[in-house]
Design a protein around this motif. Structure first.
Motif, mmCIF file in Angstrom:
data_model
loop_
_atom_site.group_PDB
_atom_site.id
_atom_site.type_symbol
_atom_site.label_atom_id
_atom_site.label_comp_id
_atom_site.label_asym_id
_atom_site.label_seq_id
_atom_site.Cartn_x
_atom_site.Cartn_y
_atom_site.Cartn_z
ATOM 1 N N SER A 7 -3.080 1.701 4.128
ATOM 2 C CA SER A 7 -2.485 0.515 3.508
ATOM 3 C C SER A 7 -0.964 0.586 3.554
ATOM 4 C CB SER A 7 -2.903 0.391 2.039
ATOM 5 O OG SER A 7 -4.292 0.274 1.910
ATOM 6 N N ALA A 8 -0.356 -0.582 3.593
ATOM 7 C CA ALA A 8 1.082 -0.696 3.363
ATOM 8 C C ALA A 8 1.240 -1.216 1.939
ATOM 9 C CB ALA A 8 1.716 -1.653 4.353
ATOM 10 N N VAL A 9 2.053 -0.532 1.158
ATOM 11 C CA VAL A 9 2.308 -0.944 -0.220
ATOM 12 C C VAL A 9 3.679 -1.614 -0.258
ATOM 13 C CG1 VAL A 9 2.584 -0.216 -2.619
ATOM 14 C CG2 VAL A 9 0.918 0.942 -1.135
ATOM 15 N N VAL A 10 3.674 -2.879 -0.643
ATOM 16 C CA VAL A 10 4.900 -3.670 -0.725
ATOM 17 C C VAL A 10 5.156 -3.928 -2.204
ATOM 18 C CG1 VAL A 10 6.033 -5.803 -0.022
ATOM 19 C CG2 VAL A 10 4.371 -4.713 1.508
ATOM 20 N N THR A 11 6.349 -3.536 -2.668
ATOM 21 C CA THR A 11 6.664 -3.621 -4.092
ATOM 22 C C THR A 11 7.878 -4.516 -4.310
ATOM 23 O OG1 THR A 11 5.804 -1.375 -4.375
ATOM 24 C CG2 THR A 11 7.121 -2.284 -6.174
ATOM 25 N N PRO A 12 7.636 -5.795 -4.646
ATOM 26 C CA PRO A 12 8.754 -6.673 -5.006
ATOM 27 C C PRO A 12 9.087 -6.497 -6.486
ATOM 28 C CG PRO A 12 6.730 -7.947 -4.932
ATOM 29 C CD PRO A 12 6.376 -6.523 -4.579
ATOM 30 N N ALA A 13 10.366 -6.481 -6.809
ATOM 31 C CA ALA A 13 10.791 -6.372 -8.206
ATOM 32 C C ALA A 13 11.880 -7.396 -8.453
ATOM 33 C CB ALA A 13 11.294 -4.971 -8.503
ATOM 34 N N GLY A 14 11.677 -8.214 -9.483
ATOM 35 C CA GLY A 14 12.654 -9.244 -9.821
ATOM 36 C C GLY A 14 12.038 -10.620 -9.734
#
Length: 131
Positions: free
Chosen positions: A24-31
């Motif tokens: 898996s690719a883990v994409v972490t958006p914050a904001g």
């Protein structure tokens, strides 16, 4: 950055980090994910798909806001991931973001997990199984 981080992008209101976790690719958006910041999420999602990751896990635990433009970015990634035989899994949504998905019905087309750990294990949230 941890050793698993493969990239990141940021503006004043959104930071996006990407790392690999097994297949898996883990994409972490914050904001805040909105019209002005949507490309900061779209580009890493598309890059992950281009690298051959068809299973994308979006860790939403740091996402404080998501409007229709942000929702459309995730829906577009979902279509591309499913065409490649995978999918987009959402994890750890705050109530304010979860509400956008509930109102629009988008929660019915994503696999939603309570935590990132559950998403990486591939276990859907039990609450999503109720109608």
């Amino acid at each position: 950055m941890d050793r698993g981080t493969v990239g990141s992008a940021q503006s004043g209101r959104l930071l996006v980090e990407v790392r690999e976790a097994g297949s898996s690719a883990v994409v972490t958006p914050a904001g805040e994910l909105d019209h002005h910041t949507a490309d900061l999420l779209r580009e890493p999602l598309e890059a992950c798909l281009a690298k051959g990751f068809s299973r994308l896990v979006v860790d939403c635990s740091g996402l404080e806001f998501c409007d229709s433009t942000g929702l459309n970015v995730l829906l577009g990634a979902r279509l591309k991931a499913e065409a490649a035989g995978g999918g987009v899994h959402l994890a750890g949504m705050l109530p304010v973001v979860s509400r956008v998905f509930e109102i629009t019905g988008a929660d019915a087309v994503f696999t939603v997990h309570d935590t990132l750990e559950a998403a990486l294990a591939g276990v859907p949230d039990e609450a999503d199984e109720s109608g």
